[in-house]
Scaffold this active site. Structure first.
Site, PDB file in Angstrom:
ATOM      1  CB  THR D  44      -0.912  -0.004   1.250  1.00 39.52           C
ATOM      2  OG1 THR D  44      -1.715  -1.177   1.206  1.00 39.52           O
ATOM      3  CG2 THR D  44      -1.795   1.228   1.292  1.00 39.52           C
ATOM      4  CG  HIS D  47      -0.498   0.282  -4.341  1.00 40.42           C
ATOM      5  ND1 HIS D  47      -0.057  -0.144  -5.567  1.00 40.42           N
ATOM      6  CD2 HIS D  47      -0.941  -0.839  -3.704  1.00 40.42           C
ATOM      7  CE1 HIS D  47      -0.216  -1.465  -5.669  1.00 40.42           C
ATOM      8  NE2 HIS D  47      -0.742  -1.908  -4.557  1.00 40.42           N
TER       9      HIS D  47
END
Lengths: 346, 346, 346, 346
Positions: D44, D47
């Site tokens: 994450t 990202h």
């Protein structure tokens, strides 16, 4: 008719004899005949041998003794579907009816009509035994007979240890007879974080350590409750596996278990047990599992996976490998508690 | 400072007094203040009122009594997230710490640091009570206060009945005090196939029938074990809910339960209990659940669904609706066992 | 040799014939012969009757059709232990092998070697049928044959509804064919707080209401997702039972289920299904149970308890009671969906 | 006011900066301030760093990044009960509300109001972080910071692996990113009999072997379904843990699982997935667990026990230990998949 030499309880009294008896024959279409490769002594066998009160009330001589075995299928009945000659099997000693309510609900370990091999019917301390196909369990070929034959008591340990959560749990095993030390090994193989074992004899505590116990406590010399309190910040362990049947141990099981924890009881007390249920059980919200036998066949399936994969090593628990004619010696070892499992190899 | 009239245990001894005390104030940011609309008497309240040994050892007067209530939030602390003024709530009487191992594992009913409302802190036999937001439970608006206030003991019954399978099960409830008769109603609402109830007093057996018992057995006049054997073809019932705490009933619980069945124990025995564990428990493979409190908040969530949907009707169990100043009368009813739940409406 | 008139799929193509065939005989010692008292039509029977692609690939004519029945044991094989002449039984249509890994683990509903009555072997649209004793289930005498014969599909509903928690749950049943409406009744009998049912036909929605649905929604006219969101404060229901097999319904099942909820899938989609697994399933932490058959015999045991106790009333679902020679009429009702269960009484 | 150097997403676009920002302060009485000792990179974080579509829609710069950490409590809010200055903690990255229905039912991993550290609020790629006491987890002192900081993703693996039975099970892990290889180690530590792992990159397969995989299969070169069929006598494995999110892997998960087995899905597919639900799921009676986050705090409690006892060794999965100013290097490793866990030590 062929004959074979088997260990037989010949009369109502102590002892047994290795005598010639007819080879058992298949008499029902769902039976199989097994050539026994290895068979082991259970505490129950010793009770029958020494002819205690329970045996006198239950066993009807003459009876071929023994219920733990591994062997090779040599003949199958006409209606047997899942087994063939040459299959390598062990036997579930509890023969169940298949049609009582418990059987129908897959709780066959508490079948209302159980018959026990070597107790109610002729057993496996013999070169051949005939059993229902439904009580035979196909072993993994990688597990040798002297190890495959001890799955009945190992299954007791698996059933007890896995009757609730065990992964990541702190565990105490009370009593280090064969099933107790098996339970130590099973708990460790299945992710228990720490396993404590107790007994009153150094021989057995030493076996428990070999089977993986993180600590083995002689309860004649140490205060178990204080020890567990110290190890767990006063809260108690997650899981207690009671294997001794001693009333004092059953009481301690409740006290050393944390609030919300699990106590699984396999050991059989020989007298009534007095419990402080309010303080030690109810206010603590314990869950108590009373364990008998093995789950047919979830327990066996788990056991096969653990044995075949090498996750579970029970070899150190098999302390004696004898021949059938040494049965008096084997029974003496049982009497003195100077053994783990005693196996007869044929 | 405002004052209110509350039922207070003013000194270490029997009785209580309805006296003027200061209204409780929010002192921590996570608290809520509740205007009490209804509150009910628990057996524990009667113990404190009559000042038994347990009370004398635990309760420190002066103490506002009472722990079962329903009311309206009239003030919320600065850090309260889930509640607002006007919310309609009841209270979980067990205040839990939230950070002991049991709390962290969502086993808060066995929190190591539980405080009990009306026992360890001032209670709700009063127009106002202050509680942690975390112990307040939002009620469904369709459930009136005189019914919403009894969820603490109803939750005991829900927790006990639903601690294992109940759907399609035959059930015996031993002991028809308020929690026992609640358990009858819960079992019926949740798909039990048949529910038998037992007690020693006709008044209570009659309440059990009103709450849905298929049969209510006076154990002073009938042989319960013979009755259950007759009803179940000798096998026993699937589930026993022990609500009496009587040692003889606990022993019977084990004996009337079928092999593989469940016994849930909520009743608190006042002395040690002697059990034939081998025959009555271990060989039968029973599962024993020791029950305390309510699961926070699974039990409450189930209870809300059952009450709000109308599936569970506990109205007949609420036998008396009094005002606070009738508390001596309420306590007399409790003493004589001539009541179900006694509610004070404010 | 005796003869009987049975409904037979005589050749590979649409239709069936009521013709004279030999009465079936016991050929294995574990079989029982049953005089059929009532038998009912399953969707599968209609598929075989109309000879769809699946049937053409699986069924080998001539084949006596039918797999749902209730009847009386008229003969038992030599090795049958749990049944006697005169016993009142129904049949589990899935005949399982008993020795594959799934059978040994008590997951017989996914036996690797299942044979289906009336599909792979001769069925029960006939005065007599021979089945393995292990597939016969003793009924409670209080349940009449026209009701006892529908336990195979009722068992599907019980298995689906009870594959997870249901007590106190909000439930949606998608699809109101016979199994769907049974599921409505089962959920209500077992403590569901509210049950919504959906279909595209008013006839079936009306049956769902009769079986206890709190609301029955025509999904051709109403927005189901909006309806459920409105009923549940936007969170979704606890449990969804998917009985339609429609891909759009399967997608909706995921969307109307609350985070952490359960979706049980019994309906069989006839083509691949595209799912937004990230948003609708994984981030929501759903549990999905794929359901086939009935658990042998936990499902049947629960079903007997629910039926015998009167907790579960499925009578309104049995919309037609015909004689065997009206089978074309029965099949036409199935084709048009203008029926609940269609029963043949003999 | 004190300042500190933290990794901050300063604007809506790719990249991040190590810049000086004010040290976070306790602003609510239930918060704690933690000195970060180690923090690790999650997919994450990458990202957000690379600013994909999901990040652009969710993250509002400026935002301190990072949500995996271990550190020491340096300050506690006025109402914090369970933590003290000096405590050694890690953080659950999902901050839950505590009062939605899921939270009340102890399903906090699917809280309706979750906020994520380093995504919705300022994170822990910094010397200090402030978190609610309820999201801090006390570590065992024996687990060093570089290992304690990876418990958030390790907890995903524990949650996935232990969402059903694992003891004695054959297991396939699909996808050998950090959570996948953790799952391999967890399954082995918890009694799985055999664990197969798959990926498309040799680097990762090699890590899987180091973490204990019995076989690691490159699915670009081998036919996984044929391999599993060969290993399991055609029946499939007991448990599949899907960690890749690839639609093709999700379809294979269903096909390589045995009838009655379990598939746990953690990997997030980025597009809809088409499944042959009839053949691959429903007729097989699969159970599908959709997994998100970690169970608060059962998963953490299990993880602590496994780590502290040494049962679970995740050290080989921690392939890089950098300092905060090497964050671009760390992100490049993530991009290229040439790493297990990348830890920043402070």
């Amino acid at each position: 008719m062929s004959f074979m030499k088997a260990i037989v309880k010949t009369s109502a009294g102590p002892g047994a004899q290795l005598i010639e008896v007819p080879e058992p024959q298949i008499t029902k279409p769902d039976q199989v005949k097994v050539r026994v490769l290895a068979t082991s002594i259970c505490g129950t066998d010793y009770h029958i041998y020494s002819w205690d009160r329970w045996s006198a009330g239950r066993v009807q001589p003459p009876r071929i003794m023994g219920h733990e075995f591994a062997g090779e299928v040599v003949e199958v009945g006409a209606e047997v579907g899942g087994l063939r000659v040459g299959d390598y099997v062990s036997g579930e000693s509890h023969w169940v009816c298949g049609h009582c309510r418990q059987c129908l609900r897959n709780e066959r370990h508490v079948c209302a009509n159980t018959k026990i091999l070597g107790v109610d019917v002729d057993g496996c301390f013999a070169p051949y035994v005939v059993v229902p196909a439904g009580s035979a369990w196909k072993n993994d070929r990688s597990v040798p007979p002297h190890r495959a034959c001890i799955q009945d008591p190992l299954g007791n340990a698996v059933h007890t240890a896995l009757s609730g959560e065990i992964i990541g749990c702190s565990v105490v095993v009370l009593g280090c007879g064969p099933i107790g030390i098996f339970a130590v090994a099973v708990a460790k193989a299945c992710g228990a974080s720490v396993v404590y074992a107790t007994d009153t004899r150094e021989y057995r505590l030493s076996l428990a350590r070999e089977l993986g116990a993180d600590a083995a406590i002689d309860v004649t010399r140490h205060d178990l409750e204080a020890f567990i309190a110290g190890q767990t910040g006063g809260e108690g362990v997650d899981v207690v596996l009671e294997m001794s049947g001693a009333p004092s141990a059953i009481r301690q099981a409740m006290r050393i278990c944390r609030p919300g924890g699990r106590v699984s009881l396999l050991g059989i007390p020989s007298q009534p047990v007095e419990l402080d249920m309010a303080e030690d059980m109810i206010f603590k919200g314990l869950t108590i599992h009373c364990i008998v036998g093995r789950r047919l066949y979830e327990t066996w399936d788990q056991m096969r996976a653990l044995l075949a994969s090498g996750r579970l090593n029970v070899e150190p628990a098999i302390t004696h490998r004898l021949s059938l004619d040494q049965f008096d010696e084997g029974m003496a070892l049982m009497r003195d508690g100077l053994c783990g499992k005693v196996v007869f190899e044929l």
